[in-house]
Design a protein around this motif. Structure first.
Motif: not given
Length: 201
Positions: A143-146, A151-156
Motif C-alpha cells: 500500500i505504501g509503495n505503488p 501499481g498505483p491502484i494499491a496506494a491508499g
C-alpha cells in the motif's frame, strides 16, 4: 555396472536436465508482462517430483524460487524485508514441489494416473496460495509503495480492499497455471511412466 549405481546416475542426470529446464523457463517467465509472472516451471517441477520424489521436487522448486528473487517485485520486497522475500520466493515453489512429490508417492500406490493429476493441480494451488499469504503479510509495504508490483491502484487502499485487488490481479495467472498443469497432466503421466520403466530395467 551395479543397478544401484546406475539408478543414482540416472537420478542425477534427470535432476540436472530438469534443473536446466526450470532455469530456462523461469527466466522466460520473468519477462511475461503480468502481475507476479506466469510460472512456466510448474510442469517440469511436477515431472521431477513424480520421478525423483519429494526431495527432487523440493530441489527444483527451490531453484525456481532462486530465479524469482531477481524479479523487480522480489527485489522490492527484499529491500523492505529480506526474510519475507526469501520465504515467499523459496516457500511457494519449494513447498509446491515437495508436496507434488508427496502427493504422487502417496496416491500412486493405488493409481499412478490419479497421483499425477493430483500432484499437477495441487502444485499451482500451493504456489499461488503461499504467494497470496505472503502478500497478506506485506499489506503495509504494498500500500505504501505503488511501484512495488501492484501499481498505483494499491496506494491508499484499506487492507481488505488491497487483498481483493491481489486476488483479482493474480487470478488470471492462477487460472492459466492451473489449466496448463491440468491439461498437461496426461502427458506428464506418460513421460513419468516411460521414465519409471527405464529406471526399473
Amino acid at each position: 555396472m551395479e543397478k544401484n549405481a546406475r539408478v543414482r546416475i540416472l537420478y542425477l542426470a534427470q535432476l540436472g536436465l530438469l534443473l536446466a529446464v526450470v532455469v530456462v523457463l523461469q527466466y522466460i517467465g520473468n519477462f511475461i508482462p503480468v502481475v507476479a509472472g506466469i510460472n512456466l516451471t510448474l510442469i517440469p517441477i511436477v515431472v521431477g517430483a513424480a520421478l525423483l520424489g519429494p526431495t527432487g521436487g523440493l530441489i527444483l522448486g527451490l531453484t525456481c524460487g532462486l530465479m524469482t528473487l531477481f524479479t523487480p517485485m522480489a527485489q522490492g520486497i527484499m529491500s523492505y524485508s529480506p526474510l519475507m522475500a526469501l520465504l515467499i520466493c523459496f516457500g511457494k515453489t519449494g513447498l509446491a514441489g515437495f508436496a507434488a512429490g508427496w502427493f504422487y508417492r502417496w496416491i500412486a500406490k493405488k493409481n499412478r494416473h490419479i497421483g499425477i493429476i493430483t500432484a499437477s493441480v495441487a502444485t499451482p494451488i500451493i504456489n499461488t496460495g503461499v504467494f497470496v499469504l505472503g502478500c497478506s503479510l506485506l499489506v503495509d509495504y504494498f500500500i505504501g509503495n505503488p511501484d512495488a508490483g501492484f501499481g498505483p491502484i494499491a496506494a491508499g487502499t484499506s487492507a481488505g480492499t488491497f487483498m481483493g485487488i491481489i486476488c483479482v490481479m493474480i487470478a488470471p495467472n492462477f487460472i492459466i497455471e492451473f489449466l496448463a498443469n491440468a491439461i498437461a497432466s496426461t502427458a506428464i503421466y506418460q513421460v513419468v511412466k516411460v521414465m519409471e520403466k527405464r529406471i526399473q530395467k
